[in-house]
Design an enzyme around this catalytic site. Structure first.
Site, PDB file in Angstrom:
ATOM      1  N   ASP A 114       0.760  -1.251   0.072  1.00 11.81           N
ATOM      2  CA  ASP A 114      -0.189   0.208   0.069  1.00 11.81           C
ATOM      3  C   ASP A 114       0.845   1.134   0.031  1.00 11.81           C
ATOM      4  OD1 ASP A 114      -1.939  -1.964   0.316  1.00 11.81           O
ATOM      5  OD2 ASP A 114      -3.064  -0.831   2.112  1.00 11.81           O
TER       6      ASP A 114
ATOM      7  N   ASP B  73     -15.446  -3.549   0.617  1.00  9.79           N
ATOM      8  CA  ASP B  73     -14.861  -3.133   1.817  1.00  9.79           C
ATOM      9  C   ASP B  73     -16.155  -2.898   2.724  1.00  9.79           C
ATOM     10  OD1 ASP B  73     -12.433  -3.232   0.432  1.00  9.79           O
ATOM     11  OD2 ASP B  73     -12.857  -1.252  -0.222  1.00  9.79           O
TER      12      ASP B  73
HETATM   13  O1  LIG Z   1      -5.999  -1.179   1.514  1.00 10.00           O
HETATM   14  C1  LIG Z   1      -6.022  -0.446   2.337  1.00 10.00           C
HETATM   15  O2  LIG Z   1      -5.707  -0.534   3.739  1.00 10.00           O
HETATM   16  C2  LIG Z   1      -7.066   0.622   2.099  1.00 10.00           C
HETATM   17  C3  LIG Z   1      -7.362   1.431   3.308  1.00 10.00           C
HETATM   18  C4  LIG Z   1      -8.371   2.418   3.065  1.00 10.00           C
HETATM   19  C5  LIG Z   1      -8.764   2.819   1.939  1.00 10.00           C
HETATM   20  C6  LIG Z   1      -8.507   1.983   0.877  1.00 10.00           C
HETATM   21  C7  LIG Z   1      -7.852   0.687   1.103  1.00 10.00           C
HETATM   22  N1  LIG Z   1      -7.452   0.047  -0.216  1.00 10.00           N
HETATM   23  C8  LIG Z   1      -8.324  -0.500  -1.079  1.00 10.00           C
HETATM   24  O3  LIG Z   1      -8.344   0.593  -2.183  1.00 10.00           O
HETATM   25  C9  LIG Z   1      -9.262   0.173  -3.167  1.00 10.00           C
HETATM   26  C10 LIG Z   1     -10.572   1.197  -3.429  1.00 10.00           C
HETATM   27  O4  LIG Z   1     -10.137   2.177  -3.857  1.00 10.00           O
HETATM   28  P1  LIG Z   1     -11.394   3.172  -4.642  1.00 10.00           P
HETATM   29  O5  LIG Z   1     -12.298   3.200  -3.683  1.00 10.00           O
HETATM   30  O6  LIG Z   1     -11.631   2.255  -5.847  1.00 10.00           O
HETATM   31  O7  LIG Z   1     -10.726   4.349  -4.880  1.00 10.00           O
HETATM   32  C11 LIG Z   1      -9.748  -1.108  -2.583  1.00 10.00           C
HETATM   33  O8  LIG Z   1      -8.994  -2.021  -3.257  1.00 10.00           O
HETATM   34  C12 LIG Z   1      -9.289  -1.128  -1.149  1.00 10.00           C
HETATM   35  O9  LIG Z   1      -9.303  -2.290  -0.642  1.00 10.00           O
END
Ligand SMILES: O=C(O)c1ccccc1N[C@@H]1O[C@H](COP(=O)(O)O)[C@@H](O)[C@H]1O
Length: 250
Positions: free
Chosen positions: A20, A139
């Site tokens: 990340d 999520d």
């Molecule tokens: O992976 C993480 O720890 C995380 C923490 C906070 C927010 C998002 C996170 N991860 C990943 O981001 C994508 C979603 O991104 P979007 O909403 O499409 O812009 C998803 O894979 C989350 O698991």
């Protein structure tokens, strides 16, 4: 010939070590909360380390793009380019420009999170156009979906899952936010419930803390779990990726 035919072999659980990226650094968050970062240095070095350890996949997240605090697009594109392994790319992929740029990195697939909640018609078009190259990140807190870096509410898990199934979504990446980054073990009940509600493969995310957790997730392969994302446990050296890969190869 007589007797029962051999049962088809159960596939091995795929492991996806995570990198990340926030502000150019590899980080881990607790419950995905902005400001809870622990830094782990160069994301390229982390990705290369997982590749050297035998990873088949890299789960690569642009956290700034997910939170809307900028992006690390060039950096994650460079990391993807440097990998010889499959890359699952996510964070901030929400419109034609970001999707085209993400797919052009050569990643194997992208995860859409917020877009599936806020612009469902656009996400459905992406699913129809790119099929297996699109996974949807579900999520969840309880059974409520979260978007925009997990800061906004995005509706009911089960209704959204049914809609995405009907739209032909190829695969789901299911994260229990309450578990993510906590080393408290995965939410096996959530994974079982999602697998019971869809015939699409599920990648488990959040909470892995031990090899025993990986064995528990691997026991769900027959019901539809395909892979497991491992983050904090690897960075905290709870076990090595080599040990994890050996564990799921048994
Ligand atoms: O992976 C993480 O720890 C995380 C923490 C906070 C927010 C998002 C996170 N991860 C990943 O981001 C994508 C979603 O991104 P979007 O909403 O499409 O812009 C998803 O894979 C989350 O698991």
């Amino acid at each position: 010939m007589s007797g029962t035919p051999p049962s088809p072999s159960v596939p091995r659980l795929e492991l996806l070590p995570a990198v990340d990226v926030r502000d150019g650094q590899a980080v881990r968050l607790v419950h995905g909360e902005s400001g809870s970062e622990t830094g782990y240095g160069s994301p390229l070095e982390a990705a290369l380390a997982w590749q050297r350890a035998g990873a088949e996949w890299l789960h690569l997240v642009d956290l700034d793009a997910a939170f809307g605090t900028g992006d690390n697009r060039d950096l994650v594109a460079g990391i993807t380019d440097a990998m010889d392994i499959k890359v699952e790319l996510s964070g901030g992929i929400r419109d034609d420009a970001s999707l085209t740029a993400a797919l052009a990195t050569g990643c194997t697939r992208v995860n859409l999170g917020t877009a599936a909640l806020e612009t469902p018609e656009w996400a459905a078009k992406a699913i129809a156009e790119y099929g297996d190259r699109i996974a949807i990140g579900l999520d969840v807190r309880g059974t409520t979906l979260r978007g925009r870096g997990w800061t906004s509410e995005g509706g009911d898990l089960w209704e959204t899952l049914a809609r995405l199934d009907a739209e032909g979504c190829a695969r789901y990446v299911v994260t229990d936010i309450a578990k993510d980054g906590t080393l408290q073990g995965p939410n096996l009940e959530l994974l079982k419930s999602v697998c019971a509600a869809t015939d699409r493969p599920v990648v488990a995310s959040g909470g892995v803390s031990s090899l025993a957790d990986l064995r528990a997730i691997a026991s769900l392969v027959p019901v539809g779990v395909e892979g497991a994302i491992i983050g904090k446990a690897l960075y905290a050296k709870a076990f090595t990726l080599e040990e994890a890969l050996a564990e799921v190869a048994r």
